[in-house]
Design a protein around this motif. Structure first.
Motif, PDB file in Angstrom:
ATOM      1  N   PRO A  19       0.793  -1.320   0.082  1.00  0.00           N
ATOM      2  CA  PRO A  19      -0.115  -0.046  -0.189  1.00  0.00           C
ATOM      3  C   PRO A  19       0.874   1.178  -0.018  1.00  0.00           C
ATOM      4  CG  PRO A  19      -0.523  -1.512   1.671  1.00  0.00           C
ATOM      5  CD  PRO A  19       0.709  -1.934   1.181  1.00  0.00           C
ATOM      6  N   LEU A  20       0.278   2.408  -0.622  1.00  0.00           N
ATOM      7  CA  LEU A  20       1.060   3.413  -0.553  1.00  0.00           C
ATOM      8  C   LEU A  20       1.586   4.151   0.539  1.00  0.00           C
ATOM      9  CD1 LEU A  20       2.060   5.830  -2.473  1.00  0.00           C
ATOM     10  CD2 LEU A  20      -0.092   7.056  -1.972  1.00  0.00           C
ATOM     11  N   VAL A  21       0.907   3.894   1.640  1.00  0.00           N
ATOM     12  CA  VAL A  21       1.155   4.667   3.062  1.00  0.00           C
ATOM     13  C   VAL A  21       2.596   3.909   3.569  1.00  0.00           C
ATOM     14  CG1 VAL A  21       0.710   4.927   5.201  1.00  0.00           C
ATOM     15  CG2 VAL A  21      -1.036   5.547   3.710  1.00  0.00           C
ATOM     16  N   THR A  22       2.307   2.371   3.334  1.00  0.00           N
ATOM     17  CA  THR A  22       3.406   1.356   3.857  1.00  0.00           C
ATOM     18  C   THR A  22       4.722   1.690   2.975  1.00  0.00           C
ATOM     19  OG1 THR A  22       1.768  -0.130   4.453  1.00  0.00           O
ATOM     20  CG2 THR A  22       4.112  -0.878   4.248  1.00  0.00           C
ATOM     21  N   GLY A  23       4.538   1.884   1.914  1.00  0.00           N
ATOM     22  CA  GLY A  23       5.850   2.296   0.836  1.00  0.00           C
ATOM     23  C   GLY A  23       6.371   3.540   1.224  1.00  0.00           C
ATOM     24  N   VAL A  24       5.509   4.603   1.453  1.00  0.00           N
ATOM     25  CA  VAL A  24       6.145   5.967   2.216  1.00  0.00           C
ATOM     26  C   VAL A  24       6.858   5.770   3.174  1.00  0.00           C
ATOM     27  CG1 VAL A  24       5.442   8.204   2.897  1.00  0.00           C
ATOM     28  CG2 VAL A  24       4.690   7.390   0.536  1.00  0.00           C
ATOM     29  N   LEU A  25       6.161   5.275   4.252  1.00  0.00           N
ATOM     30  CA  LEU A  25       7.038   4.874   5.602  1.00  0.00           C
ATOM     31  C   LEU A  25       8.298   3.909   5.644  1.00  0.00           C
ATOM     32  CD1 LEU A  25       3.694   4.322   7.773  1.00  0.00           C
ATOM     33  CD2 LEU A  25       5.404   6.312   7.910  1.00  0.00           C
ATOM     34  N   LEU A  26       8.111   3.087   4.724  1.00  0.00           N
ATOM     35  CA  LEU A  26       9.454   2.226   4.260  1.00  0.00           C
ATOM     36  C   LEU A  26      10.441   3.124   3.877  1.00  0.00           C
ATOM     37  CD1 LEU A  26       7.868  -1.051   2.841  1.00  0.00           C
ATOM     38  CD2 LEU A  26       9.194  -1.022   4.763  1.00  0.00           C
ATOM     39  N   LEU A  27      10.251   3.929   3.008  1.00  0.00           N
ATOM     40  CA  LEU A  27      11.118   4.762   2.051  1.00  0.00           C
ATOM     41  C   LEU A  27      11.743   5.723   3.313  1.00  0.00           C
ATOM     42  CD1 LEU A  27       9.547   5.682  -1.258  1.00  0.00           C
ATOM     43  CD2 LEU A  27      11.652   4.642  -0.896  1.00  0.00           C
ATOM     44  N   TYR A  28      10.900   6.445   4.015  1.00  0.00           N
ATOM     45  CA  TYR A  28      11.414   7.423   5.066  1.00  0.00           C
ATOM     46  C   TYR A  28      12.177   6.731   6.056  1.00  0.00           C
ATOM     47  CZ  TYR A  28      11.597  10.167   9.193  1.00  0.00           C
ATOM     48  OH  TYR A  28      12.112  10.858  10.150  1.00  0.00           O
ATOM     49  N   PHE A  29      11.720   5.510   6.743  1.00  0.00           N
ATOM     50  CA  PHE A  29      12.452   4.938   7.718  1.00  0.00           C
ATOM     51  C   PHE A  29      14.120   4.111   6.914  1.00  0.00           C
ATOM     52  CE2 PHE A  29       9.067   5.514  10.234  1.00  0.00           C
ATOM     53  CZ  PHE A  29       9.310   5.832  11.228  1.00  0.00           C
ATOM     54  N   THR A  30      13.945   3.806   5.702  1.00  0.00           N
ATOM     55  CA  THR A  30      15.151   3.330   5.224  1.00  0.00           C
ATOM     56  C   THR A  30      16.141   4.695   5.061  1.00  0.00           C
ATOM     57  OG1 THR A  30      14.141   1.905   3.928  1.00  0.00           O
ATOM     58  CG2 THR A  30      16.135   2.467   3.064  1.00  0.00           C
ATOM     59  N   GLY A  31      15.644   5.645   4.531  1.00  0.00           N
ATOM     60  CA  GLY A  31      16.407   6.950   4.422  1.00  0.00           C
ATOM     61  C   GLY A  31      17.020   7.261   6.053  1.00  0.00           C
ATOM     62  N   TYR A  32      16.093   7.224   6.937  1.00  0.00           N
ATOM     63  CA  TYR A  32      16.546   7.664   8.494  1.00  0.00           C
ATOM     64  C   TYR A  32      17.471   6.623   8.848  1.00  0.00           C
ATOM     65  CZ  TYR A  32      16.320   8.551  13.448  1.00  0.00           C
ATOM     66  OH  TYR A  32      16.782   8.934  14.571  1.00  0.00           O
ATOM     67  N   VAL A  33      17.333   5.361   8.707  1.00  0.00           N
ATOM     68  CA  VAL A  33      18.397   4.478   9.114  1.00  0.00           C
ATOM     69  C   VAL A  33      19.844   4.532   8.418  1.00  0.00           C
ATOM     70  CG1 VAL A  33      19.082   1.776   8.792  1.00  0.00           C
ATOM     71  CG2 VAL A  33      16.981   2.518   9.855  1.00  0.00           C
ATOM     72  N   LEU A  34      19.714   4.736   7.042  1.00  0.00           N
ATOM     73  CA  LEU A  34      21.041   5.090   6.386  1.00  0.00           C
ATOM     74  C   LEU A  34      21.624   6.202   6.919  1.00  0.00           C
ATOM     75  CD1 LEU A  34      20.087   4.061   2.905  1.00  0.00           C
ATOM     76  CD2 LEU A  34      21.613   2.932   4.266  1.00  0.00           C
ATOM     77  N   ARG A  35      20.833   7.397   7.170  1.00  0.00           N
ATOM     78  CA  ARG A  35      21.363   8.679   7.603  1.00  0.00           C
ATOM     79  C   ARG A  35      22.024   8.512   9.249  1.00  0.00           C
ATOM     80  NH1 ARG A  35      18.577  12.565  10.425  1.00  0.00           N
ATOM     81  NH2 ARG A  35      19.610  14.445  10.904  1.00  0.00           N
ATOM     82  N   SER A  36      21.147   7.701   9.990  1.00  0.00           N
ATOM     83  CA  SER A  36      21.789   7.429  11.222  1.00  0.00           C
ATOM     84  C   SER A  36      22.715   6.857  11.509  1.00  0.00           C
ATOM     85  CB  SER A  36      20.624   6.862  12.147  1.00  0.00           C
ATOM     86  OG  SER A  36      19.276   7.785  12.139  1.00  0.00           O
ATOM     87  N   GLY A  37      22.825   5.665  10.709  1.00  0.00           N
ATOM     88  CA  GLY A  37      24.053   4.962  10.431  1.00  0.00           C
ATOM     89  C   GLY A  37      25.553   5.720  10.096  1.00  0.00           C
ATOM     90  N   ALA A  38      25.303   6.684   9.195  1.00  0.00           N
ATOM     91  CA  ALA A  38      26.274   7.399   8.696  1.00  0.00           C
ATOM     92  C   ALA A  38      26.794   8.288   9.708  1.00  0.00           C
ATOM     93  CB  ALA A  38      25.878   8.174   7.426  1.00  0.00           C
ATOM     94  N   ARG A  39      25.663   8.691  10.423  1.00  0.00           N
ATOM     95  CA  ARG A  39      26.356   9.940  11.703  1.00  0.00           C
ATOM     96  C   ARG A  39      26.943   8.889  12.719  1.00  0.00           C
ATOM     97  NH1 ARG A  39      21.317  13.105  13.468  1.00  0.00           N
ATOM     98  NH2 ARG A  39      22.802  14.201  14.271  1.00  0.00           N
ATOM     99  N   LEU A  40      26.939   7.679  12.674  1.00  0.00           N
ATOM    100  CA  LEU A  40      27.668   6.931  13.714  1.00  0.00           C
ATOM    101  C   LEU A  40      29.360   6.683  13.411  1.00  0.00           C
ATOM    102  CD1 LEU A  40      25.353   4.342  15.194  1.00  0.00           C
ATOM    103  CD2 LEU A  40      26.280   6.067  16.351  1.00  0.00           C
ATOM    104  N   LEU A  41      29.327   6.871  12.019  1.00  0.00           N
ATOM    105  CA  LEU A  41      30.839   6.662  11.480  1.00  0.00           C
ATOM    106  C   LEU A  41      31.771   7.813  12.307  1.00  0.00           C
ATOM    107  CD1 LEU A  41      30.059   6.483   7.793  1.00  0.00           C
ATOM    108  CD2 LEU A  41      30.730   4.562   9.342  1.00  0.00           C
ATOM    109  N   PRO A  42      32.919   7.216  12.828  1.00  0.00           N
ATOM    110  CA  PRO A  42      33.760   7.962  13.454  1.00  0.00           C
ATOM    111  C   PRO A  42      34.442   9.120  12.566  1.00  0.00           C
ATOM    112  CG  PRO A  42      34.907   6.104  12.907  1.00  0.00           C
ATOM    113  CD  PRO A  42      33.580   5.882  12.478  1.00  0.00           C
ATOM    114  N   VAL A  43      34.571  10.234  13.203  1.00  0.00           N
ATOM    115  CA  VAL A  43      35.082  11.420  12.524  1.00  0.00           C
ATOM    116  C   VAL A  43      36.254  11.900  13.421  1.00  0.00           C
ATOM    117  CG1 VAL A  43      33.213  12.307  11.204  1.00  0.00           C
ATOM    118  CG2 VAL A  43      33.529  13.210  13.463  1.00  0.00           C
ATOM    119  N   SER A  44      37.441  12.370  12.880  1.00  0.00           N
ATOM    120  CA  SER A  44      38.603  12.982  13.760  1.00  0.00           C
ATOM    121  C   SER A  44      38.113  14.233  14.461  1.00  0.00           C
ATOM    122  CB  SER A  44      39.831  12.980  12.819  1.00  0.00           C
ATOM    123  OG  SER A  44      39.486  14.055  11.809  1.00  0.00           O
TER     124      SER A  44
END
Length: 182
Positions: free
Chosen positions: A120-145
């Motif tokens: 369904p459209l709503v499920t698809g939109v939520l899947l896209l949002y949370f996929t982006g959120y997970v990728l962004r959150s994971g990238a923010r955990l990468l160490p920076v000097s």
């Protein structure tokens, strides 16, 4: 949510542990940290309750309706607090996703509500949002000097930003898992 019991129990443990850590974060001396941690604790425990494997605890329709009402109320609160910070928009999306999943489960308890009809459209939109959120959150955990002049910082363990970010990442992954099995 629907699905095999073992991953369901893993989701329950992950979400409950995240909720428990968020409760401990509510002891922070930083007011904004406490406020955010309270909403995240509610989401963690709510996700844990909703992820209980259907084979172990099939919730009656009224329970799903209660979850939907609880998270709809949480969404209204998140909408109100979103006017002061963008992170609250994520809380709004999470609360709306939980209310949507609970309403879907109330409409079709005990079996896949969307079997054979595609996503369904709503499920698809939520899947896209949370996929982006997970990728962004994971990238923010990468160490920076850190700059050499920064020196060591002493933070209470409940105020460590990487721990709260890891909790948000784990709840985002759990939300994806729950949406996929919806």
């Amino acid at each position: 949510m629907h699905g095999p019991a073992s991953p369901g129990w893993l989701l329950v443990v992950l979400c409950a542990a995240t909720g428990a850590y968020c409760l401990l974060r509510m002891r922070s001396p930083v007011e904004e940290q406490r406020r955010t941690a309270g909403g995240e604790a509610l989401m963690g425990f709510g996700m844990a309750a909703m992820a209980l494997p259907a084979a172990v605890a099939t919730a009656p329709r009224w329970a799903w309706l209660a979850y939907a009402a609880l998270f709809a109320g949480t969404a209204v609160r998140a909408l109100w607090t979103a006017r002061v910070g963008s992170h609250h928009l994520h809380h709004l999306m999470g609360a709306l996703a939980m209310a949507y999943m609970a309403a879907t489960m109330a409409a079709s308890p005990g079996h896949h509500g969307h079997a054979g009809t595609g996503i369904p459209l709503v499920t698809g939109v939520l899947l896209l949002y949370f996929t982006g959120y997970v990728l962004r959150s994971g990238a923010r955990l990468l160490p920076v000097s850190a700059p050499a002049s920064a020196g060591p910082r002493t933070l209470a363990w409940a105020d460590r930003p990487e721990l709260s970010q890891a909790c948000r990442l784990s709840m985002g992954i759990a939300m994806l898992a729950m949406l996929v099995t919806l």
